[in-house]
Design an enzyme around this catalytic site. Structure first.
Site, mmCIF file in Angstrom:
data_model
loop_
_atom_site.group_PDB
_atom_site.id
_atom_site.type_symbol
_atom_site.label_atom_id
_atom_site.label_comp_id
_atom_site.label_asym_id
_atom_site.label_seq_id
_atom_site.Cartn_x
_atom_site.Cartn_y
_atom_site.Cartn_z
ATOM 1 N N LEU A 44 43.822 38.884 30.353
ATOM 2 C CA LEU A 44 43.747 39.629 29.953
ATOM 3 C C LEU A 44 41.877 39.906 31.420
ATOM 4 C CD1 LEU A 44 44.708 41.587 27.274
ATOM 5 C CD2 LEU A 44 45.281 41.621 29.581
ATOM 6 N N SER A 45 41.910 40.548 32.544
ATOM 7 C CA SER A 45 40.598 40.383 33.279
ATOM 8 C C SER A 45 39.721 41.839 32.680
ATOM 9 C CB SER A 45 41.238 40.520 34.896
ATOM 10 O OG SER A 45 41.498 40.862 35.002
ATOM 11 N N GLY A 46 40.200 42.563 32.532
ATOM 12 C CA GLY A 46 39.892 43.687 32.204
ATOM 13 C C GLY A 46 40.426 44.669 33.278
ATOM 14 N N GLY A 47 40.996 44.465 34.620
ATOM 15 C CA GLY A 47 41.623 44.623 35.304
ATOM 16 C C GLY A 47 42.892 45.617 34.745
ATOM 17 N N SER A 104 46.522 43.339 34.985
ATOM 18 C CA SER A 104 46.904 41.882 33.841
ATOM 19 C C SER A 104 47.338 42.712 32.076
ATOM 20 C CB SER A 104 45.646 41.563 33.107
ATOM 21 O OG SER A 104 44.732 41.859 33.424
ATOM 22 N N CYS A 124 39.984 27.915 41.833
ATOM 23 C CA CYS A 124 39.328 28.561 40.663
ATOM 24 C C CYS A 124 40.575 29.205 40.358
ATOM 25 C CB CYS A 124 39.217 30.405 40.911
ATOM 26 S SG CYS A 124 38.478 30.902 39.001
ATOM 27 N N GLY A 128 48.130 38.675 35.666
ATOM 28 C CA GLY A 128 48.449 40.090 36.426
ATOM 29 C C GLY A 128 48.339 39.762 38.482
ATOM 30 N N CYS A 159 34.491 36.185 42.642
ATOM 31 C CA CYS A 159 33.709 36.350 41.152
ATOM 32 C C CYS A 159 32.453 36.324 41.104
ATOM 33 C CB CYS A 159 35.242 35.964 40.060
ATOM 34 S SG CYS A 159 35.086 33.929 40.423
#
Length: 366
Positions: free
Chosen positions: A4-7, A10, A94, A118, A192
């Site tokens: 979960l990236s916050g976007g 995802s 990454c 995501g 990032c």
């Protein structure tokens, strides 16, 4: 375990997997911590968003710090490449080293069966060969297989990409329907650890700079560069030489024709620039690449394929030939623009991403 990236991508990934009946746990990966108090670092905001998503979806979320791995295996290589005058793609590294290695190892260690992210891509088991294939996402405008081309069979066999089967508009619609707090959150762009800050300002903190001359194809010095590491082939902005007329106005060049970075002479510290988007120095019929990685574990047979030399580029038909020592060459049907050492050349067979390598050299028309 879902990254979960916050976007929104995802977040919808977690929702879809839970809806399918899976037991889902969210993982927030912290990969950079040098700028925790900086206006440019969104990590803290992203974690708050990820936690809010987990609450709505109804799953637990764990915060895991991979910053040490990231600095050793991604950022250090990023700096080495820039110092050598090349232009690396840290997002590709990454994915291979952190999201699908450190994260995957962590997930397996705590008992997960699969991980999910995501990304707009797909994984398919080829029944005939028994191999897992990496496919483009169904939304051509969002396809991220280019960034995932270094994934191997072990990684692909443990990975799910639920939103790869959807269009971005459908993902946004699902997010709104289930009331996700980040349904309209802007997509993240760029590297990032740099965030929204000026790229040159960031590199200044880590890379020594040695100014030198900017020259045109006639050998005339027309300006001064701040250090070769701060420029990339095809770059048009930030050269400080706008409006200088090239003698003879070669190939359409003129007083108002823009200048582009065409070559970097690391030995003599010279930045070479040309006028005109289609100058011969910017057009390449062929390239060679090394440091290869193939999804199947072996290089494709020689023959006709398509390739990308940068993200968001249309597939370019080409002839592929493998060489010893993990190298290959591509000969294109049409000339490719500003092929850049350090970037990745990724090979496709239709919708299947076969893998690729890091561009070493490219021949130009002049």
């Amino acid at each position: 375990m879902v990254g979960l990236s916050g976007g929104v991508d995802s977040a919808v990934t977690a929702h879809l997997l839970k809806k399918q009946g899976h037991e889902v746990v969210g993982i927030f990966m912290k990969n950079w911590e040098d700028d925790d108090d900086s206006e440019f670092c969104s990590s803290n905001i992203d974690f708050v968003d990820a936690a809010a998503v987990a609450d709505v979806v109804g799953i637990e979320i764990e915060h895991v710090n991979f910053a040490a791995d990231y600095k050793d295996r991604v950022f250090a290589e990023f700096l080495r490449e820039y110092q050598a005058g090349r232009t690396p793609n840290p997002d590709i590294l990454c994915n291979a080293e952190i999201k699908f290695k450190s994260f995957l190892d962590h997930a397996m260690h705590v008992g997960a069966e699969k991980i999910a992210t995501g990304h707009y891509a797909r994984v398919r088991l080829n029944e005939a060969t028994g191999l897992h294939e990496l496919l483009k996402g169904l939304d051509n405008s969002k396809d991220q297989s280019y960034f995932l081309h270094r994934l191997n069979q072990a990684q692909l066999s443990k990975t799910l990409f639920p939103v790869g089967e959807l269009l971005k508009t459908q993902v946004r619609q699902i997010a709104e329907e289930i009331g996700l707090p980040n349904a309209k959150k802007k997509d993240s762009t760029g590297i990032c650890f740099i965030g929204e800050r000026p790229f040159r300002d960031f590199l200044n903190r880590y890379i020594s700079k040695e100014p030198g001359p900017i020259k045109d194809p006639t050998g005339r010095t027309i300006g001064k560069h701040v250090g070769l590491s701060f420029y990339t082939l095809g770059q048009r902005q930030g050269l400080g030489i706008g409006g200088i007329k090239e003698k003879g106005a070669q190939r359409g060049g003129g007083e108002h024709t823009p200048w582009f970075v065409a070559r970097k002479d690391m030995v003599n510290n010279i930045l070479w620039v040309v006028q005109g988007h289609d100058h011969p120095w910017l057009l390449s019929p062929q390239l060679s690449a090394a440091d290869t990685s193939w999804c199947s574990g072996t290089a494709p047979v020689a023959g006709r394929y398509a390739a990308k030399t940068r993200y968001r580029q249309a597939d370019a038909p080409c002839e592929f030939n493998a060489h010893p020592a993990s190298e290959f060459s591509l000969t294109f049907d049409s000339h490719q623009w500003a092929v850049t050492p350090g970037q990745s050349a990724v090979v496709y067979d239709g919708e299947v991403c076969l893998g690729g390598g890091v561009i070493n050299t490219a021949t130009t028309l002049a």
